[in-house]
Design an enzyme around this catalytic site. Sequence first.
Site, PDB file in Angstrom:
ATOM      1  N   SER A 254      38.210  37.881  44.366  1.00  0.00           N
ATOM      2  CA  SER A 254      37.031  37.239  43.806  1.00  0.00           C
ATOM      3  C   SER A 254      35.761  38.052  44.046  1.00  0.00           C
ATOM      4  O   SER A 254      35.735  39.227  43.716  1.00  0.00           O
ATOM      5  CB  SER A 254      36.932  35.821  44.378  1.00  0.00           C
ATOM      6  OG  SER A 254      36.174  35.023  43.524  1.00  0.00           O
ATOM      7  N   LYS A 258      35.406  42.170  43.528  1.00  0.00           N
ATOM      8  CA  LYS A 258      34.344  43.007  42.950  1.00  0.00           C
ATOM      9  C   LYS A 258      34.023  44.100  43.974  1.00  0.00           C
ATOM     10  O   LYS A 258      33.828  45.278  43.653  1.00  0.00           O
ATOM     11  CB  LYS A 258      33.090  42.168  42.661  1.00  0.00           C
ATOM     12  CG  LYS A 258      33.328  40.863  41.866  1.00  0.00           C
ATOM     13  CD  LYS A 258      32.027  40.082  41.636  1.00  0.00           C
ATOM     14  CE  LYS A 258      32.163  38.572  41.512  1.00  0.00           C
ATOM     15  NZ  LYS A 258      32.962  38.014  40.467  1.00  0.00           N
ATOM     16  N   TRP A 345      37.683  30.976  34.300  1.00  0.00           N
ATOM     17  CA  TRP A 345      36.307  31.352  34.656  1.00  0.00           C
ATOM     18  C   TRP A 345      36.178  32.871  34.843  1.00  0.00           C
ATOM     19  O   TRP A 345      35.171  33.485  34.494  1.00  0.00           O
ATOM     20  CB  TRP A 345      35.940  30.601  35.940  1.00  0.00           C
ATOM     21  CG  TRP A 345      34.587  30.825  36.526  1.00  0.00           C
ATOM     22  CD1 TRP A 345      34.314  31.346  37.761  1.00  0.00           C
ATOM     23  CD2 TRP A 345      33.326  30.481  35.948  1.00  0.00           C
ATOM     24  NE1 TRP A 345      32.968  31.352  37.976  1.00  0.00           N
ATOM     25  CE2 TRP A 345      32.328  30.820  36.882  1.00  0.00           C
ATOM     26  CE3 TRP A 345      32.941  29.914  34.726  1.00  0.00           C
ATOM     27  CZ2 TRP A 345      30.977  30.625  36.646  1.00  0.00           C
ATOM     28  CZ3 TRP A 345      31.584  29.718  34.491  1.00  0.00           C
ATOM     29  CH2 TRP A 345      30.618  30.069  35.437  1.00  0.00           C
ATOM     30  N   HIS A 395      42.754  30.239  40.910  1.00  0.00           N
ATOM     31  CA  HIS A 395      41.967  31.279  41.573  1.00  0.00           C
ATOM     32  C   HIS A 395      42.326  31.300  43.069  1.00  0.00           C
ATOM     33  O   HIS A 395      41.929  30.413  43.818  1.00  0.00           O
ATOM     34  CB  HIS A 395      40.495  30.881  41.383  1.00  0.00           C
ATOM     35  CG  HIS A 395      39.506  31.898  41.822  1.00  0.00           C
ATOM     36  ND1 HIS A 395      39.351  33.119  41.205  1.00  0.00           N
ATOM     37  CD2 HIS A 395      38.583  31.870  42.818  1.00  0.00           C
ATOM     38  CE1 HIS A 395      38.379  33.788  41.784  1.00  0.00           C
ATOM     39  NE2 HIS A 395      37.902  33.060  42.778  1.00  0.00           N
TER      40      HIS A 395
HETATM   41  C1  GTR Z   1      32.277  31.980  41.956  1.00  0.00           C
HETATM   42  C2  GTR Z   1      31.664  33.111  41.158  1.00  0.00           C
HETATM   43  C3  GTR Z   1      32.729  34.106  40.847  1.00  0.00           C
HETATM   44  C4  GTR Z   1      33.579  34.466  42.061  1.00  0.00           C
HETATM   45  C5  GTR Z   1      33.817  33.296  42.992  1.00  0.00           C
HETATM   46  C6  GTR Z   1      34.317  33.645  44.388  1.00  0.00           C
HETATM   47  O1  GTR Z   1      31.471  30.925  42.161  1.00  0.00           O
HETATM   48  O2  GTR Z   1      31.117  32.572  39.997  1.00  0.00           O
HETATM   49  O3  GTR Z   1      32.156  35.256  40.258  1.00  0.00           O
HETATM   50  O4  GTR Z   1      33.030  35.515  42.742  1.00  0.00           O
HETATM   51  O5  GTR Z   1      32.684  32.535  43.174  1.00  0.00           O
HETATM   52  O6  GTR Z   1      33.953  34.656  44.971  1.00  0.00           O
HETATM   53  O7  GTR Z   1      35.061  32.836  44.929  1.00  0.00           O
END
Ligand code: GTR
Length: 415
Positions: A254, A258, A345, A395
């Site tokens: 996540s 990145k 998402w 996720h």
């Molecule tokens: C979310 C964000 C994502 C992702 C995520 C995470 O809220 O929108 O880009 O990075 O968090 O890191 O769990």
Amino acid sequence: IGEDWAEAQKKTANYDESKIPAYTLPALLTTRDGAKITTAADWTAERRPEVLALFQEHVYGRTPGNWGKVSFETREVKKDALGGKATRKLIHISLPEHPAWAGMEVMLYLPNGLKAPAPCFVGPSFGGNHAVSTEPDVPLSTRWMRPNKEKSIVDNHATEASRGNESSRWPLEMIIGQGFAVATYYYGDIEPDHVDGWKDGLRAVLSKDGAATEWKNGDWGAIGAWSWGLSRIADYLETDADIDAKKLAVIGHSRLGKTSLWTGAQDQRFGIVISNNSGEGGAATMRRNYGETTAIITKAFPHWFTKTYAGYGDNEAACPVDQHMLIALAAPRPIYIASAVDDQWADPKGEFLSGLNAEPVYVLFGKKGYGVTEPPAVDTPVGDAIGYHMRTGKHDVTDYDWTQYLRFAKKHFGQ
Ligand code: GTR
């Protein structure tokens, strides 16, 4: 604005392929002054540095070079960790020239009984070393933490109840069992993850005046700072005779996915780069308006990026890079992109496409990418030097994901 606001946007975002406005990706193999890149040597000498500089300027910011000496202090070596299967080391990394930074706590698990130095996965955690491991004697992190749903974080700090709460994402026994080491640190050791966090983190310490007074276009964001931490772990691992530092795989999930991609782009000591559900600002194609967008992410989490990046919200066409170019910065090193089908998402198709569109650079090096041009069926990994799968489920990081990463790492590291 922040986490809760981003959460609310998930309900109103676009998830309809037919509503994605048409876009054109920036050309990967054409330099800014119009020259065509046709060889691996020209990519490496000309286009690669140019693309890296564009990501610094427009997306993640420039990593400063002023941290000076890095010191490593091994604070614990426990030879009978994980029921005797592993050795656990705890290493404190600090900057003697910048004592205002409290340093970072690295936890390293090494398989016992190996005949050769171990290849190693290196990744940051969301919850600290005590959350990655279930072993009761791992010191609790004392740093600032984001609130969490399980409520094991009280007043922004970990409690005994936080132990092991990230362990399903780090199947240590499985990784160790296959002959790999794992090195990890809590990302908050570098900077607390909130919009003003930089004032209490390494970015302020390394800023010119040692205090956070200004944050300018081009200055690094939190992702850059967290990446810096991963590179310092690589510095340490190069000194540890139990590790084969030619076989380091950087991994993250996540926002930390990145971070993993940006680390792999900047630091070529990482021989494999792994992005788990990294989404917008990670592997997902910036110009595809699907799920999270540049406008949303830069509003909710401006601190992750350089300031300039916010200017591309609803204006991606003006940005001289897109994320296929970030994937290409890993070339010719193997890279793995993983999506999850219920993680719309993060735009699974957009994550797939960045890998596909990075392929021409791999081809210059005589490497093969996915071998397919459409996203594969769920739970069907594809690819050679660029790997991809779309897992069933949400996720997260699961044993399924790790099974693929271990297979990929064994193949490419020749284990
Ligand atoms: C979310 C964000 C994502 C992702 C995520 C995470 O809220 O929108 O880009 O990075 O968090 O890191 O769990």
